[in-house]
Write an enzyme that holds these catalytic residues in place. Structure first.
Site, PDB file in Angstrom:
ATOM      1  N   TRP A   5       0.848  -1.189   0.000  1.00 39.42           N
ATOM      2  CA  TRP A   5       0.000   0.000   0.000  1.00 39.42           C
ATOM      3  C   TRP A   5       0.891   1.249   0.000  1.00 39.42           C
ATOM      4  CZ3 TRP A   5      -4.845  -0.557   3.682  1.00 39.42           C
ATOM      5  CH2 TRP A   5      -5.653  -1.601   3.186  1.00 39.42           C
ATOM      6  N   LYS A   6       0.496   2.227  -0.805  1.00 37.35           N
ATOM      7  CA  LYS A   6       1.224   3.492  -0.853  1.00 37.35           C
ATOM      8  C   LYS A   6       0.526   4.484   0.073  1.00 37.35           C
ATOM      9  CE  LYS A   6       3.204   6.993  -3.829  1.00 37.35           C
ATOM     10  NZ  LYS A   6       3.016   8.013  -2.796  1.00 37.35           N
ATOM     11  N   TYR A   7       1.174   4.784   1.187  1.00 37.88           N
ATOM     12  CA  TYR A   7       0.558   5.599   2.225  1.00 37.88           C
ATOM     13  C   TYR A   7       0.730   7.094   1.923  1.00 37.88           C
ATOM     14  CZ  TYR A   7       0.409   1.125   4.553  1.00 37.88           C
ATOM     15  OH  TYR A   7       0.154  -0.199   4.841  1.00 37.88           O
ATOM     16  N   GLU A  28      -3.042   5.993  -1.361  1.00 41.12           N
ATOM     17  CA  GLU A  28      -2.986   6.583  -2.708  1.00 41.12           C
ATOM     18  C   GLU A  28      -2.977   5.532  -3.804  1.00 41.12           C
ATOM     19  OE1 GLU A  28      -0.577  10.648  -2.571  1.00 41.12           O
ATOM     20  OE2 GLU A  28       0.670   8.923  -2.095  1.00 41.12           O
ATOM     21  N   GLY A  29      -2.561   4.323  -3.470  1.00 43.13           N
ATOM     22  CA  GLY A  29      -2.427   3.286  -4.490  1.00 43.13           C
ATOM     23  C   GLY A  29      -1.451   2.233  -4.024  1.00 43.13           C
TER      24      GLY A  29
END
Length: 736
Positions: free
Chosen positions: A383-385, A536-537
């Site tokens: 996960w892109k935090y 974010e993605g």
């Protein structure tokens, strides 16, 4: 500006020199037009005990003398006719000449101490040079002379060339206000403060105003010439004191400045050197200087670059790699002078307490691109935090340090993390460097909060009891553990060590949510889950193949997969504000539009990419105008690349980065972003750009670079389809 005209006008002997000086003074008296009558200044005397070489100049208030203010056009001519034979060599010094010899042309070789004027003259020549390669070569010539003649001065020369006093993470800043400097200039030259202010507003450069004021001043007693070591020591002293004492120290150095020294001393204090040398250029210049030093007897110095191209390339790579893992010139420069270049990486290892330049990801806008890049490889998706990148260090003394992506020391900002750091480790853990993301955390709901919440957290003098915004740290990499660097090991091995010796604590320390897979359908589903989790993605990374940690690189071994928040462009861009356009209507009196640029890392220049006027609230525009007005410059930098038709009403120092979204990217006849990468004559521009937010966590050099812009352009469906159609037509043409 004219370049190194000293050699053309230098008098042949002392009598001729005096004659030229007298003629120049008469001509100046007759033709100079002075708007104000300057105050009568006090001459500078030197008080010292006999044999004291470090005496500082002081003022005798009873003795006075007349002086005249020179016009800017005549300053250089006055320098050439200063009337002192011992200054001829220093004034004629020009490290840019093709026949430059590092020893023979180092006029200070007898003293073995590098004059500050030699460094200032080098800056002056570089500032007047347009070509990037020539600028680097000029600096390398000077560095080579210092290496051979006065090697102890190389470290301060390097720091002064990038306007630093210490490694960035130490946070040592001069912090001298422009008004304070103006007062010091007035005190030293007898000028009126209002005049200094008006001239600064006119030229946009207090350094130039200081030089003009200083050059025009004739002195009864000339202070001892400045040297690099002494000026650097004084600057550090100035940075560590406050109040009236700061003005006194500035004055002490300024009264001893000659010619261009005044310009660059004042610019150093302001924090804007204005010569266009960024850190990568400086490292390249150091590498070239090292090769020139090693082959000084083999060939003429100016031909070294042609003959030893491969050695220069190898030396540059080693030096840049070393500095990436050990970003501290106090360690690198002494090792560079003492050991063979091949030993440099071993002599300058990474260690906790000294931040590394982080590895970055390449943007992509779809799962199909991930499949294309990582086909057949074992990958992991994390996960892109939406938080703040943080590098967390534990050194051998048990001290915790927290650094931002820009190597800024954020330790005082997070006392709560330090207080609970012991709960993170398990087993025998002595030292480490963790790569992570700090996010704002809702304790009650146990969920991530938006990045905007994190930005409201206090930055300095934070007391744990006063903290209102709680944070959680998501750890995704381990770079160093118990005295051993792990960056050359594959991610799978680094992750295994991380899991064995560190543990999660809910809402405080957690590992990045990850999925190991080769199935693209699973990647798409995991992307959707990350969006629901307020992320974010995804960050998609290789686990075993090509899976080392590439310090300071934007690598294709990490891909950034964001949600498609716009129809065609899968990622936002981080762009630098370089110009402003005056607003109309209700925007009258403030800037209503701005010129933005990407950063070309190869050429170290800012290339225009769009004009922007949407996405702002009225309050945004007011704040932007207020901030940027303090960074207005008189003309475009030599490293701004733009079309004249885009000339803004005001140019700005490249000091702020904005996140921008757009509908798509297109080729442009006037914008210069990534020019030559996609089209030989046209650059790339943004269609319908929209302001999102300020990126305080990014420096201008870390903005979206030209290579990323070209990749984003080529990844658009329309461009791909056009390319396929073109290829198909070529095939049909070949067939028929």
């Amino acid at each position: 500006m004219q370049k190194s005209i000293t050699s053309f006008f230098k008098p042949k002997d002392e009598s001729q020199n005096s004659k030229y000086a007298e003629d120049a003074r008469k001509k100046e008296t007759k033709s100079a037009s002075i708007e104000e009558k300057p105050k009568v200044p006090t001459p500078v005397k030197t008080i010292k005990e006999e044999g004291d070489e470090n005496a500082l100049p002081t003022v005798d208030s009873e003795e006075k003398m007349e002086l005249e203010a020179p016009s800017p056009v005549k300053v250089r001519k006055m320098e050439l006719n200063s009337g002192l034979p011992e200054n001829e060599a220093s004034e004629a010094y020009d490290p840019s000449v093709e026949t430059y010899h590092p020893i023979n042309d180092a006029y200070w070789k007898a003293q073995r101490t590098t004059p500050y004027l030699a460094l200032a003259r080098t800056f002056q020549v570089i500032e007047e040079t347009k070509g990037r390669l020539k600028m680097i070569d000029t600096l390398s010539n000077f560095f080579c002379s210092v290496m051979l003649v006065s090697p102890e001065d190389l470290l301060p020369c390097v720091y002064l060339s990038i306007n630093q006093l210490a490694p960035a993470y130490e946070g040592l800043e001069l912090g001298v206000a422009e008004t304070t400097l103006m007062k010091a200039i007035c005190k030293a030259t007898g000028r009126n403060l209002a005049h200094i202010k008006s001239q600064t507003q006119l030229t946009g450069d207090l350094g130039i105003v200081a030089e003009q004021s200083r050059v025009s001043q004739r002195m009864m007693f000339r202070p001892k010439p400045l040297n690099v070591r002494g000026v650097f020591a004084k600057l550090k002293e100035i940075a560590n004191i406050s109040g009236q004492a700061k003005i006194t120290l500035v004055y002490d150095v300024f009264v001893a400045c000659r010619h261009a020294e005044a310009r660059f001393f004042i610019r150093s204090l302001i924090g804007k050197l204005r010569i266009g040398i960024a850190e990568q250029s400086l490292l390249t210049a150091l590498a070239i200087a090292l090769v020139k030093r090693n082959h000084i007897n083999d060939c003429k110095a100016h031909k070294v670059c042609d003959i030893y191209k491969d050695e220069i390339a190898d030396t540059t790579l080693i030096l840049k790699t070393t500095y990436s893992q050990c970003p501290n010139y106090d360690i690198v420069i002494p090792a560079l002078l003492k050991y063979d270049i091949k030993e440099l990486q071993d002599r300058c290892p990474m260690h906790p307490g000294m931040p590394l330049r982080p590895m970055l990801a390449q943007p992509t806008k779809g799962v199909s691109e991930v499949l294309e890049r990582f086909s057949g490889m074992q990958i992991t998706c994390e996960w892109k935090y939406d938080g703040e990148r943080a590098q967390i260090h534990l050194n051998k003394d048990g001290e915790i340090s927290i650094f931002s992506r820009n190597s800024e020391n954020n330790t005082p900002k997070y006392p709560d993390l330090i207080a609970r750091s012991k709960s993170l480790v398990k087993g025998n853990v002595e030292t480490y460097i963790l790569d992570s993301e700090i996010v704002a955390w809702d304790i009650e709901r146990k969920q991530i909060l938006p990045f905007q919440i994190l930005t409201t957290r206090k930055r300095k003098n934070v007391d744990i009891a006063d903290i209102k915004v709680q944070v959680c740290v998501y750890i995704f990499d381990l770079l160093y553990f118990n005295g051993v660097s792990l960056v050359t090991k594959p991610l799978s091995e680094r992750r295994k060590i991380l899991m064995e010796h560190f543990q999660e604590v809910e809402g405080e320390w957690q590992f990045a949510t990850a999925l190991d897979t080769t199935d693209m359908d699973e990647v798409q589903q995991f992307l959707e889950e990350s969006i629901k989790g307020n992320c974010e993605g995804l960050m998609v990374k290789t686990l075993d193949e090509e899976a080392t940690y590439e310090i300071a690189k934007r690598s294709r071994n990490w891909l950034k997969l964001k949600k498609d928040y716009l129809s065609n462009v899968g990622d936002s861009l981080d762009l630098v504000v370089i110009g402003g356009y005056k607003g109309k209507g209700r925007r009258t009196g403030i800037y209503g539009g701005f010129l933005l640029a990407c950063y070309d890392t190869e050429n170290e220049e800012y290339q225009s990419i769009c004009k922007i006027g949407t996405g702002f609230t009225d309050e945004d525009l007011r704040q932007h105008s207020e901030f940027l007005s303090a960074h207005v410059i008189s003309s475009a930098k030599s490293y701004f690349r733009y079309d004249p038709s885009l000339e803004p009403d005001a140019w700005f120092e490249p000091v702020q980065v904005w996140e921008v979204k757009c509908a798509d990217l297109s080729l442009s006849p006037i914008h210069r972003a990534a020019i030559g990468a996609v089209d030989p004559e046209r650059g790339i521009s943004l269609r319908f750009p929209r302001f999102i937010r300020i990126r305080d966590d990014k420096s201008p050099e870390n903005a979206t670079d030209a290579n990323q812009v070209s990749l984003m352009y080529n990844s658009q469906d329309q461009v791909k389809n056009n390319q396929k159609s073109s290829d198909q037509m070529d095939m049909e043409s070949d067939f028929y």
